[in-house]
Design a protein around this motif. Structure first.
Motif, PDB file in Angstrom:
ATOM      1  N   ILE A  17     -12.780  -0.460   6.007  1.00  0.00           N
ATOM      2  CA  ILE A  17     -12.095  -0.608   4.715  1.00  0.00           C
ATOM      3  C   ILE A  17     -10.947  -1.613   4.794  1.00  0.00           C
ATOM      4  CG2 ILE A  17     -10.881   0.599   2.865  1.00  0.00           C
ATOM      5  CD1 ILE A  17     -13.854   1.338   3.150  1.00  0.00           C
ATOM      6  N   PRO A  18     -10.038  -1.507   5.779  1.00  0.00           N
ATOM      7  CA  PRO A  18      -8.955  -2.502   5.853  1.00  0.00           C
ATOM      8  C   PRO A  18      -9.457  -3.924   6.068  1.00  0.00           C
ATOM      9  CG  PRO A  18      -8.421  -0.571   7.176  1.00  0.00           C
ATOM     10  CD  PRO A  18      -9.857  -0.439   6.781  1.00  0.00           C
ATOM     11  N   ALA A  19     -10.503  -4.094   6.918  1.00  0.00           N
ATOM     12  CA  ALA A  19     -11.015  -5.442   7.203  1.00  0.00           C
ATOM     13  C   ALA A  19     -11.621  -6.082   5.957  1.00  0.00           C
ATOM     14  CB  ALA A  19     -12.050  -5.380   8.327  1.00  0.00           C
ATOM     15  N   VAL A  20     -12.335  -5.290   5.167  1.00  0.00           N
ATOM     16  CA  VAL A  20     -12.933  -5.817   3.933  1.00  0.00           C
ATOM     17  C   VAL A  20     -11.847  -6.250   2.955  1.00  0.00           C
ATOM     18  CG1 VAL A  20     -14.272  -5.195   1.890  1.00  0.00           C
ATOM     19  CG2 VAL A  20     -15.080  -4.532   4.153  1.00  0.00           C
ATOM     20  N   LEU A  21     -10.814  -5.436   2.810  1.00  0.00           N
ATOM     21  CA  LEU A  21      -9.719  -5.778   1.904  1.00  0.00           C
ATOM     22  C   LEU A  21      -8.982  -7.033   2.365  1.00  0.00           C
ATOM     23  CD1 LEU A  21      -8.245  -2.207   1.240  1.00  0.00           C
ATOM     24  CD2 LEU A  21      -9.537  -3.622  -0.364  1.00  0.00           C
ATOM     25  N   TYR A  79       3.264 -15.937   1.700  1.00  0.00           N
ATOM     26  CA  TYR A  79       1.866 -15.647   2.046  1.00  0.00           C
ATOM     27  C   TYR A  79       1.690 -14.164   2.331  1.00  0.00           C
ATOM     28  CZ  TYR A  79      -2.713 -16.146   4.256  1.00  0.00           C
ATOM     29  OH  TYR A  79      -4.046 -16.037   4.562  1.00  0.00           O
ATOM     30  N   TRP A  80       2.645 -13.561   3.014  1.00  0.00           N
ATOM     31  CA  TRP A  80       2.610 -12.128   3.336  1.00  0.00           C
ATOM     32  C   TRP A  80       2.583 -11.299   2.059  1.00  0.00           C
ATOM     33  CZ3 TRP A  80       1.562  -8.533   6.701  1.00  0.00           C
ATOM     34  CH2 TRP A  80       2.218  -7.310   6.691  1.00  0.00           C
ATOM     35  N   GLU A  81       3.419 -11.643   1.102  1.00  0.00           N
ATOM     36  CA  GLU A  81       3.442 -10.922  -0.179  1.00  0.00           C
ATOM     37  C   GLU A  81       2.149 -11.149  -0.965  1.00  0.00           C
ATOM     38  OE1 GLU A  81       8.230 -11.009  -1.230  1.00  0.00           O
ATOM     39  OE2 GLU A  81       6.984 -12.790  -1.612  1.00  0.00           O
ATOM     40  N   THR A  82       1.584 -12.353  -0.832  1.00  0.00           N
ATOM     41  CA  THR A  82       0.324 -12.654  -1.517  1.00  0.00           C
ATOM     42  C   THR A  82      -0.809 -11.784  -0.987  1.00  0.00           C
ATOM     43  OG1 THR A  82       1.016 -14.952  -1.797  1.00  0.00           O
ATOM     44  CG2 THR A  82      -1.329 -14.476  -2.070  1.00  0.00           C
ATOM     45  N   ILE A  83      -0.886 -11.644   0.332  1.00  0.00           N
ATOM     46  CA  ILE A  83      -1.930 -10.804   0.932  1.00  0.00           C
ATOM     47  C   ILE A  83      -1.792  -9.365   0.444  1.00  0.00           C
ATOM     48  CG2 ILE A  83      -2.788  -9.836   3.093  1.00  0.00           C
ATOM     49  CD1 ILE A  83      -3.601 -12.736   2.622  1.00  0.00           C
ATOM     50  N   TRP A  84      -0.563  -8.851   0.395  1.00  0.00           N
ATOM     51  CA  TRP A  84      -0.339  -7.492  -0.111  1.00  0.00           C
ATOM     52  C   TRP A  84      -0.817  -7.365  -1.562  1.00  0.00           C
ATOM     53  CZ3 TRP A  84       0.658  -2.819   1.706  1.00  0.00           C
ATOM     54  CH2 TRP A  84       1.202  -2.684   2.981  1.00  0.00           C
ATOM     55  N   PHE A  85      -0.462  -8.345  -2.373  1.00  0.00           N
ATOM     56  CA  PHE A  85      -0.826  -8.316  -3.791  1.00  0.00           C
ATOM     57  C   PHE A  85      -2.352  -8.288  -3.957  1.00  0.00           C
ATOM     58  CE2 PHE A  85      -2.173 -10.888  -7.481  1.00  0.00           C
ATOM     59  CZ  PHE A  85      -1.665 -10.110  -8.513  1.00  0.00           C
ATOM     60  N   LEU A  86      -3.047  -9.153  -3.218  1.00  0.00           N
ATOM     61  CA  LEU A  86      -4.503  -9.244  -3.357  1.00  0.00           C
ATOM     62  C   LEU A  86      -5.215  -8.040  -2.759  1.00  0.00           C
ATOM     63  CD1 LEU A  86      -4.951 -13.047  -2.600  1.00  0.00           C
ATOM     64  CD2 LEU A  86      -5.267 -11.895  -4.794  1.00  0.00           C
ATOM     65  N   PRO A 105      -3.121  -5.411   5.321  1.00  0.00           N
ATOM     66  CA  PRO A 105      -2.316  -6.630   5.514  1.00  0.00           C
ATOM     67  C   PRO A 105      -1.901  -6.891   6.955  1.00  0.00           C
ATOM     68  CG  PRO A 105      -1.563  -5.408   3.591  1.00  0.00           C
ATOM     69  CD  PRO A 105      -2.512  -4.519   4.317  1.00  0.00           C
ATOM     70  N   PHE A 106      -1.830  -5.849   7.781  1.00  0.00           N
ATOM     71  CA  PHE A 106      -1.344  -6.009   9.147  1.00  0.00           C
ATOM     72  C   PHE A 106      -2.386  -6.635  10.074  1.00  0.00           C
ATOM     73  CE2 PHE A 106       1.329  -2.769   7.253  1.00  0.00           C
ATOM     74  CZ  PHE A 106       2.599  -3.180   7.641  1.00  0.00           C
ATOM     75  N   ILE A 107      -3.626  -6.793   9.590  1.00  0.00           N
ATOM     76  CA  ILE A 107      -4.647  -7.476  10.380  1.00  0.00           C
ATOM     77  C   ILE A 107      -4.256  -8.931  10.616  1.00  0.00           C
ATOM     78  CG2 ILE A 107      -7.088  -8.193  10.422  1.00  0.00           C
ATOM     79  CD1 ILE A 107      -7.763  -5.719   8.829  1.00  0.00           C
ATOM     80  N   ILE A 108      -3.360  -9.455   9.796  1.00  0.00           N
ATOM     81  CA  ILE A 108      -2.899 -10.841   9.948  1.00  0.00           C
ATOM     82  C   ILE A 108      -2.298 -11.090  11.330  1.00  0.00           C
ATOM     83  CG2 ILE A 108      -0.536 -10.493   9.106  1.00  0.00           C
ATOM     84  CD1 ILE A 108      -0.799 -13.074   7.539  1.00  0.00           C
TER      85      ILE A 108
END
Length: 534
Positions: free
Chosen positions: A134-138, A159-166, A397-400
């Motif tokens: 689930i996290p990887a797909v998101l 970019y960090w905030e963008t990933i959270w938003f999406l 988001p932490f997968i980044i």
């Protein structure tokens, strides 16, 4: 220009949703079978489309093209060798599941070993989906959307905030889709998206070559075929992401597990009308696999010649799509990526509910004398699915911060859960006297040993080879326990069928199987030192 992309994306996504609604709005989701298995009513076209789209998520679009850009075409092996694994599943695994009337793949373990083994494996599945799938797909969907729509610039956030938003946006939309529509709605939309992928698989390479050749497709193709030829090689060396030798060790095991035992994948096939439709559906998914490199790998090849250095290699696919496609087609590709992300996400959420309700909650409720009516099961299942969605959004988001590439992260983490389950099931399929305690000890041994080799001791052995070594050791351990403490009453493989569906096999399966295997091998030959990479 960017608003044209947004409008195109919204129109394509809306079209898929409308078609899915038209085909499913009259269905009544009164029972758990209706909700989780679509009432076992799916034909082979829907089974094949949903099976392929459930597998192809934004993770593959992002991860495989990134791997081609960094290494070469060797990552293609994951998709190509899965054809062989799927044909084995079609011939040997699927009849076993349908014979016992399985709703989940761990149902076989209750028949072969005991209910405790079934519950343990169900928990392993749930942990895998919550931590990895689930996290990887998101995250993959979020990276893809940022690359194509440049949300960071539009909203003027980091970019960090963008990933959270999406991640939140995809999680909410995908969650609503799964919770409201059930498996059949997911499967219908997958069928439509499968046709879209055929179109997109031609459009993106075409415009990519045209962009590279300054308006001339032939010139762009010549550039790719005449320079940086090492990237065209699918025969991986020991230093590549996917060495050739791993095709016959850990990759084979993981593919057999994934296509034959992974709940969110097999759930698409278990919902088929009968065995023949399920086998035809698997063959159709194999055909999709043959053409999938057009979107999963070729864009990475083109990007090698366009972008000398990318700070974020995970953005290879969305950056290329955004740069080379006309706005109308960029919106189409975005809709396909979004649909693929939603498909895998929704299938994962659906399977989470199935495993939790049918294998854990329902037995517990019945043992405690609590309400286990169909209405109650659906209510509790949806609440659990909602909780999993929230957890996935928080982790994604932490997968980044993962190292080694996004796709390598997915495969390494999934190996913790996939191969121990595969080991238990394969021993269960092939033996009659190995006892339930051997299954439990085998799963625990593998998880501990694999953890040590990945985080404590640096063995210097590729993780896919290590997976194969531990598989062999675990099987030997289970067989030894079967020899020392055999089951007093051996497992009966010829038990009476449950009578859920017709078990007559598809009569043309061998002919199509041979054709698919030959085409798979030819694909490797084309992308090899004796083909395009010479």
């Amino acid at each position: 220009m960017r608003w044209q992309i947004v409008i195109s994306f919204l129109c394509c996504s809306l079209l898929v949703a409308v078609i899915s609604w038209i085909k499913t709005h009259k269905q009544k989701l009164r029972t758990s079978t209706d909700y989780f298995l679509g009432g076992r009513s799916l034909g082979f076209i829907v089974v094949g489309g949903s099976l392929f789209l459930t597998n192809i998520s934004a993770n593959q679009f992002i991860g495989e093209n990134e791997s081609v850009y960094i290494n070469n075409m060797s990552v293609m092996a994951w998709g190509m060798t899965s054809i062989f694994a799927m044909l084995i599943v079609s011939e040997f695994f699927l009849p076993i599941y349908l014979r016992i009337g399985a709703i989940t793949t761990p149902d076989f373990l209750a028949v072969r070993f005991d209910s405790a083994t079934k519950k343990i494996v169900s928990v392993i599945f749930l942990a895998s989906y919550i931590i990895s799938l689930i996290p990887a797909v998101l995250y993959g969907g979020a990276v893809a959307f940022e690359g194509m729509f440049h949300i960071q610039e539009m909203l003027r956030i980091s970019y960090w905030e963008t990933i959270w938003f999406l991640v939140i946006a995809i999680g909410v939309v995908g969650g609503l889709y799964s919770l409201l529509g059930g498996l059949k709605a997911i499967s219908i939309s997958d069928t439509v998206l499968g046709l879209g992928l055929l179109i997109g698989g031609l459009l993106l390479p075409y415009y990519g070559f045209k962009y590279l050749g300054h308006g001339n497709v032939h010139e762009g193709l010549n550039v790719v075929l005449s320079s940086k030829l090492s990237h065209l090689n699918s025969i991986g060396s020991k230093d590549d992401a996917v060495p050739l030798s791993t095709l016959f060790t850990g990759m084979l095991l993981i593919n057999l597990y994934y296509w034959g035992m992974e709940q969110y994948i097999m759930q698409q096939v278990l919902a088929s009308k009968n065995l023949a439709e399920g086998q035809k559906g698997i063959a159709l998914a194999c055909f999709y696999k043959l053409i999938s490199p057009l979107l999963l790998n070729v864009p990475g090849l083109i990007a090698v010649h366009i972008y000398a250095n990318l700070n974020n290699t995970a953005s290879v696919f969305p950056t290329l799509a955004g740069d080379v496609l006309p706005p109308l087609f960029t919106g189409l590709i975005a809709a396909l990526v979004f649909g693929a992300a939603l498909s895998t996400f929704s299938a994962g959420i659906n399977s989470v509910g199935t495993l939790f309700i049918m294998n854990l909650y329902k037995p517990w409720a019945e043992a405690k004398g609590k309400n286990s009516s169909e209405k109650q099961l659906l209510r509790v299942g949806k609440r659990f699915q909602f909780a999993v969605i929230l957890i996935g959004i928080l982790i994604a988001p932490f997968i980044i911060f993962s190292s080694g590439g996004f796709y390598t992260y997915i495969q390494k983490v999934s190996s913790f859960f996939s191969v121990p389950v595969f080991t238990i099931l394969i021993v269960g399929f092939t033996t009659k006297k190995v006892p339930p305690i051997a299954a439990k000890v085998g799963a625990l041994f593998f998880i501990i040993a694999y953890s040590i080799t990945q985080f404590v001791v640096d063995t210097g052995i590729h993780y896919l080879h290590m997976v194969a070594i531990l598989f062999v050791v675990t099987v030997l351990l289970m067989l030894l326990m079967g020899k020392l403490w055999p089951m007093p009453v051996p497992y009966n493989r010829t038990m009476q069928p449950a009578g859920t569906v017709d078990l007559k096999p598809w009569k043309h399966r061998y002919i199509f199987g041979i054709i698919l295997i030959v085409l798979m091998v030819l694909t490797f030959v084309v992308f090899s030192p004796v083909g395009l990479a010479k």
